[in-house]
Every structure is written in structure tokens, then in C-alpha cells.
Design a protein around this motif. Structure first.
Motif, mmCIF file in Angstrom:
data_model
loop_
_atom_site.group_PDB
_atom_site.id
_atom_site.type_symbol
_atom_site.label_atom_id
_atom_site.label_comp_id
_atom_site.label_asym_id
_atom_site.label_seq_id
_atom_site.Cartn_x
_atom_site.Cartn_y
_atom_site.Cartn_z
ATOM 1 N N GLU A 191 -14.018 -8.530 4.373
ATOM 2 C CA GLU A 191 -13.262 -7.398 4.912
ATOM 3 C C GLU A 191 -12.443 -7.750 6.150
ATOM 4 N N VAL A 192 -12.187 -9.023 6.396
ATOM 5 C CA VAL A 192 -11.387 -9.410 7.558
ATOM 6 C C VAL A 192 -9.959 -8.907 7.461
ATOM 7 N N LEU A 193 -9.497 -8.530 6.260
ATOM 8 C CA LEU A 193 -8.129 -8.016 6.142
ATOM 9 C C LEU A 193 -7.944 -6.744 6.946
ATOM 10 N N ALA A 194 -9.026 -6.069 7.302
ATOM 11 C CA ALA A 194 -8.925 -4.854 8.117
ATOM 12 C C ALA A 194 -8.334 -5.148 9.486
ATOM 13 N N MET A 225 -12.030 2.038 0.077
ATOM 14 C CA MET A 225 -12.288 2.375 -1.316
ATOM 15 C C MET A 225 -10.999 2.548 -2.113
ATOM 16 N N GLY A 226 -9.910 2.943 -1.431
ATOM 17 C CA GLY A 226 -8.627 3.046 -2.118
ATOM 18 C C GLY A 226 -8.174 1.686 -2.621
ATOM 19 N N ALA A 227 -8.323 0.640 -1.766
ATOM 20 C CA ALA A 227 -7.951 -0.716 -2.167
ATOM 21 C C ALA A 227 -8.854 -1.225 -3.276
ATOM 22 N N ILE A 228 -10.150 -0.958 -3.173
ATOM 23 C CA ILE A 228 -11.100 -1.375 -4.209
ATOM 24 C C ILE A 228 -10.737 -0.741 -5.547
ATOM 25 N N GLU A 229 -10.455 0.569 -5.540
ATOM 26 C CA GLU A 229 -10.128 1.268 -6.784
ATOM 27 C C GLU A 229 -8.838 0.760 -7.408
ATOM 28 N N SER A 230 -7.844 0.470 -6.560
ATOM 29 C CA SER A 230 -6.547 0.052 -7.103
ATOM 30 C C SER A 230 -6.559 -1.385 -7.598
ATOM 31 N N LEU A 231 -7.461 -2.207 -7.059
ATOM 32 C CA LEU A 231 -7.429 -3.640 -7.345
ATOM 33 C C LEU A 231 -8.485 -4.083 -8.349
ATOM 34 N N CYS A 232 -9.661 -3.434 -8.335
ATOM 35 C CA CYS A 232 -10.814 -3.939 -9.096
ATOM 36 C C CYS A 232 -11.172 -3.005 -10.257
ATOM 37 N N GLN A 233 -11.351 -3.583 -11.423
ATOM 38 C CA GLN A 233 -11.836 -2.797 -12.556
ATOM 39 C C GLN A 233 -13.361 -2.699 -12.549
ATOM 40 N N LYS A 234 -14.008 -3.737 -12.028
ATOM 41 C CA LYS A 234 -15.467 -3.790 -12.000
ATOM 42 C C LYS A 234 -15.923 -4.018 -10.572
ATOM 43 N N SER A 235 -17.014 -3.365 -10.172
ATOM 44 C CA SER A 235 -17.511 -3.503 -8.798
ATOM 45 C C SER A 235 -19.030 -3.517 -8.765
ATOM 46 N N ILE A 236 -19.542 -4.017 -7.626
ATOM 47 C CA ILE A 236 -20.984 -4.053 -7.349
ATOM 48 C C ILE A 236 -21.247 -3.231 -6.099
ATOM 49 N N HIS A 323 -11.153 10.123 2.992
ATOM 50 C CA HIS A 323 -12.442 10.166 2.293
ATOM 51 C C HIS A 323 -12.686 8.943 1.421
ATOM 52 N N LEU A 324 -11.633 8.171 1.130
ATOM 53 C CA LEU A 324 -11.796 6.947 0.344
ATOM 54 C C LEU A 324 -11.924 5.706 1.217
ATOM 55 N N GLY A 325 -11.962 5.904 2.539
ATOM 56 C CA GLY A 325 -12.089 4.776 3.445
ATOM 57 C C GLY A 325 -10.773 4.109 3.783
ATOM 58 N N ARG A 326 -9.647 4.690 3.351
ATOM 59 C CA ARG A 326 -8.345 4.118 3.676
ATOM 60 C C ARG A 326 -8.018 4.367 5.137
ATOM 61 N N GLN A 327 -7.616 3.302 5.831
ATOM 62 C CA GLN A 327 -7.299 3.408 7.252
ATOM 63 C C GLN A 327 -5.970 4.124 7.434
ATOM 64 N N LEU A 328 -6.005 5.231 8.166
ATOM 65 C CA LEU A 328 -4.793 5.997 8.420
ATOM 66 C C LEU A 328 -4.226 5.729 9.797
ATOM 67 N N SER A 329 -5.097 5.472 10.757
ATOM 68 C CA SER A 329 -4.616 5.209 12.110
ATOM 69 C C SER A 329 -5.671 4.432 12.881
ATOM 70 N N LYS A 405 -0.443 11.038 3.164
ATOM 71 C CA LYS A 405 -1.761 10.566 2.726
ATOM 72 C C LYS A 405 -1.705 9.090 2.365
ATOM 73 N N GLY A 406 -2.712 8.338 2.819
ATOM 74 C CA GLY A 406 -2.830 6.945 2.442
ATOM 75 C C GLY A 406 -1.883 6.007 3.162
ATOM 76 N N GLU A 407 -1.178 6.506 4.174
ATOM 77 C CA GLU A 407 -0.270 5.674 4.936
ATOM 78 C C GLU A 407 -0.687 5.695 6.409
ATOM 79 N N THR A 408 -0.120 4.779 7.195
ATOM 80 C CA THR A 408 -0.422 4.756 8.628
ATOM 81 C C THR A 408 0.139 6.017 9.275
ATOM 82 N N ILE A 409 -0.684 6.664 10.080
ATOM 83 C CA ILE A 409 -0.270 7.874 10.788
ATOM 84 C C ILE A 409 -0.153 7.539 12.267
#
Length: 421
Positions: A191-194, A225-236, A323-329, A405-409
Motif C-alpha cells: 500500500e505504499v502507493l498511498a 477498495m475502489g482501486a481493488i474493485e476496479s483492478l482485481c477480479q479475485k481477492s483475499i 465508504h470504499l476507502g478511496r482517498q478524497l483529501s 465523488k472518487g476524486e481529490t477534494i
């Protein structure tokens, strides 16, 4: 020919807390011989780890099993302390498992922590060639990718500067560019991309999709979670060192969000899923959203100084996620030139936020504290420490609510510090 590139069977990792460098050469030889024979580590205190009640040890992983196919992007999610990073370190050969097996087919490039694999005294240029050599590439192969790596990282001006002078964001830009472009069969990203800005995060997500489309495999750990949902079909989903569930990403994310909603009910002082050195710790957070209809929010943080040492240049930020963990600000004190001093008895900080422009819904706040804006280690980081709600309300008296929504605020905010006697 099998398309399985990662196979993990009954993987476990045991740590003795506070015991560093206490093993002998004889212990190491016994451990190595046992591993060659497929036996468990003979130096473990069997009686202690079975009841799991001792306070000087921990099972970071316990009986983990899964498979990853070639070209698959596997998401790995879970709270801090659930074992995600330990799993990636074992897969990347940074550390060895206590028991179990981990079979990997192909070269692995890992991005686990800011600066991992870089030599601080070498320049960005020299570190690119060093990392390529570690991956087994020839000098000619690295030269072919060099310009592409530098352009992706957007650090042309600083490529001949020692990386010890890089900010954390510059570290991540170069580290990801190197890891993604030097053609490993498996790319492992924690998660260093954060740390990077939102635009660079999008760029990285696009690159990871391209890597998988080219037949390579990606393991991706994130709280977004937004990035996980958009990128990964399978998760743990991992909990307390074990796999809680594995399967379709949407189902796994829903399970995780259900568990994080329970986290928000736990006082921040009692949260055990925090990261950092623990020298400074958040022991209270109060969110006043009584003026949210006026687009204003107040957050009070109490910082306890465990180290009893003055900190004159503290970096303090609060991240607002949907609510999906996407960083807004990400509201950081040094960006608005508000230095924070934490005395030996700690400090209280009030963050006043104005011009909040969020769609109706529930949002979470994750505070982060470090002792220096570039080189200091993380002292405390608590994800989803508190929440606030934005009601369905016509802020602008124009007959509709804001829709961002889902963008930097970008918000107006201020930091005020109250020193404790």
C-alpha cells in the motif's frame, strides 16, 4: 504446462518479540536442515506457541494456502496487522517462513516499503541499474528501459541526485517505475502507493493493468477498495494472520467493509490495528459535524508522547476517505505552513475544515503522524479512526446537492496546537 505461478501451502510465520540476533550458528544450521527436509523450525518454543497466550511472541501468519495463476491480479485486503505485509515479504524472499511451502515461478519485483531496494548514497540513475541487476537483467536490457522508467517517474531533474535527498513521494515514483518496467514475471505492490498523489496513483493502476494484460502476475495490497474493485477480479481477505475468505472481489470487499464498520465503534486509544513506531500515539479523536450543513467540520486530536522527547517539526495529516476507502483529501499541516510542536506531555490539535464539498454519505477519517516531513518514520497511523455523515442537503440553494465523488477534494483547513502542561 501449469499456469500456476504462485502456490502457497500451509504457510506460517512465527516471531519472538524483542529477541533480535539471539540465535547461534548451531540454531541456524538446525533450522536450515529442517527446512530442507520439509520439517518445522526446531528452535520454536512448542509449548508456548500452541496456546498462543505468551506476550513475547506472535503468529504473523498461520496456515495460509492459495494459488495465483499467470496474468492474474490478486487483491489482498485486511486491517493493519492482519499479516498482509508479512505474506508479501515471504513471497518476495525478504524473510523465510517458519513452516509451510511457498513456490514461485519467475522473477519477482517488489514494492513493499518506501525506499525498499534503494541504496541511499546512490543516485536515481545508479539505483535503476542496481535494481535491474538484482532482477537478473543485463546492462543493455536496463538501458533500453531507462528512458521509459525516468519519464514514468517524472523525476528527470533529479535522476543524478542521491536518493537519500528524495521525498517519500519521489521514492515511490521511482521505485514503482523500476518495479513495473524491468519486466518481472510477478509484480508485488504493497500500500505504499498511498504516499503518492492521486494522479500518480491512477497512472500506477493503469500500468498494473497493462502488466497483467501482458501475461504477467500482480499481487496488490491496498486499503483503497475502489482501486481493488476496479483492478482485481479475485481477492483475499486476511484477519489475524489467517485467510478469512477468498473469492470474487466484490464479495470480499463487502465482507471487509462490514468488518471496518465495527472498527469505527472502537475508541482510537484501544485500536490494535495501527502502524508506526509508537513514539507518538493518537489517544483520542473527536469529530464535531454539527456544522456540516454549513459545509464545516471540526476534528480534535490528542497526541500522547510515549517517548517523552520533544518533537519540533511534526508532520500531521488527516485523510478523508469515502465508504470504499478511496482517498478524497489529505489535509497536511506543513502544506499550509502550520508547524506542530509536541512536548514531552503530548499535545492537542484542532483541525478546522471549511468549504466541504462532498456528496451525501458516510466518510471516514484516518490520522497520520510522523516526526519529519521527508525522512521521519511513521509514529502512528490509524485507518478509519472516526466517521462523519454528510446529509442530503442543498448547500448552494440551487435546487441540487454537490456531486463530486472518487476524486481529490480541495478544502480550506487550519491547524491549531494546544500544548499540554
Amino acid at each position: 504446462m501449469s499456469d500456476i505461478v504462485i502456490q502457497v501451502e500451509n504457510l506460517s510465520k512465527f516471531y519472538r518479540l524483542g529477541l533480535v540476533g539471539t540465535t547461534t550458528l548451531r540454531d541456524d544450521l538446525h533450522r536450515s536442515w529442517a527446512k530442507l527436509r520439509g520439517k518445522p523450525d526446531p528452535t520454536l518454543k512448542i509449548g508456548r506457541e500452541e496456546n498462543n497466550n505468551g506476550d513475547d511472541h506472535i503468529w504473523a501468519l498461520r496456515d495460509i494456502s492459495f494459488e495465483v495463476k499467470q496474468g492474474e491480479i490478486l487483491g489482498i485486503i485486511g486491517r493493519n496487522g492482519s499479516g498482509k505485509s508479512t505474506l508479501l515479504k515471504i513471497l518476495s524472499r525478504v524473510t523465510a517462513p517458519t513452516s509451510g511451502e511457498c513456490r514461485v515461478k519467475g522473477r519477482i519485483a517488489s514494492l513493499l516499503e518506501v525506499g525498499t531496494g534503494f541504496h541511499p548514497e546512490l543516485t536515481g540513475r545508479e539505483n535503476i541499474f542496481l535494481n535491474g541487476a538484482i532482477l537478473g537483467m543485463t546492462k543493455l536490457e536496463i538501458k533500453k528501459k531507462f528512458d521509459e522508467i525516468v519519464a514514468f517517474a517524472e523525476i528527470e531533474k533529479f535522476i543524478d541526485t542521491p536518493v537519500k535527498r528524495y521525498s517519500s513521494g519521489m521514492y515511490v515514483r521511482l521505485a514503482f517505475a523500476v518495479a513495473a518496467h524491468l519486466e518481472p514475471e510477478i509484480l508485488v505492490v504493497d500500500e505504499v502507493l498511498a504516499v503518492g498523489d492521486v494522479e500518480f496513483q491512477k497512472k500506477c493502476l493503469g500500468k498494473m493493468s497493462d502488466v497483467a494484460a501482458g501475461g504477467r502476475t500482480v499481487l496488490f495490497v491496498s486499503h483503497n477498495m475502489g482501486a481493488i474493485e476496479s483492478l482485481c477480479q479475485k481477492s483475499i481477505l486476511m484477519e489475524a494472520g489467517s485467510i478469512s475468505s477468498i473469492g470474487d472481489t466484490k464479495d470480499i470487499v463487502n465482507n471487509y467493509l462490514s468488518s471496518t464498520s465495527r472498527e469505527l465503534e472502537t475508541p482510537i486509544a484501544l485500536r490494535t490495528d495501527r502502524r508506526g513506531t509508537g513514539k507518538l500515539i493518537f489517544d483520542d479523536i473527536i469529530v464535531d459535524d454539527s456544522q456540516i450543513r454549513n459545509r464545516s467540520l471540526q476534528v480534535d486530536l490528542s497526541i500522547h508522547n510515549q517517548n517523552k522527547e520533544e518533537y519540533k517539526n511534526v508532520l500531521l495529516s488527516i485523510v478523508i476517505n469515502d465508504h470504499l476507502g478511496r482517498q478524497l483529501s489529505n489535509l497536511v499541516n506543513y502544506i499550509i505552513d502550520k508547524p506542530i510542536f509536541v512536548g514531552v506531555h503530548g499535545a492537542k490539535v484542532r483541525i478546522t475544515i471549511k468549504n466541504i464539498n462532498l456528496v451525501p454519505g458516510t466518510y471516514s477519517i484516518s490520522p497520520f503522524v510522523s516526526s519529519d516531513k521527508q525522512n521521519g518514520g511513521i509514529h502512528d497511523w490509524v485507518i478509519n479512526a472516526a466517521k462523519f455523515d454528510v446529509p442530503d442537503y442543498d448547500y448552494y440553494h440551487k435546487g441540487h446537492t454537490p456531486y463530486i465523488k472518487g476524486e481529490t477534494i480541495y478544502m480550506d483547513y487550519n491547524y491549531e496546537t494546544i500544548q499540554l502542561p
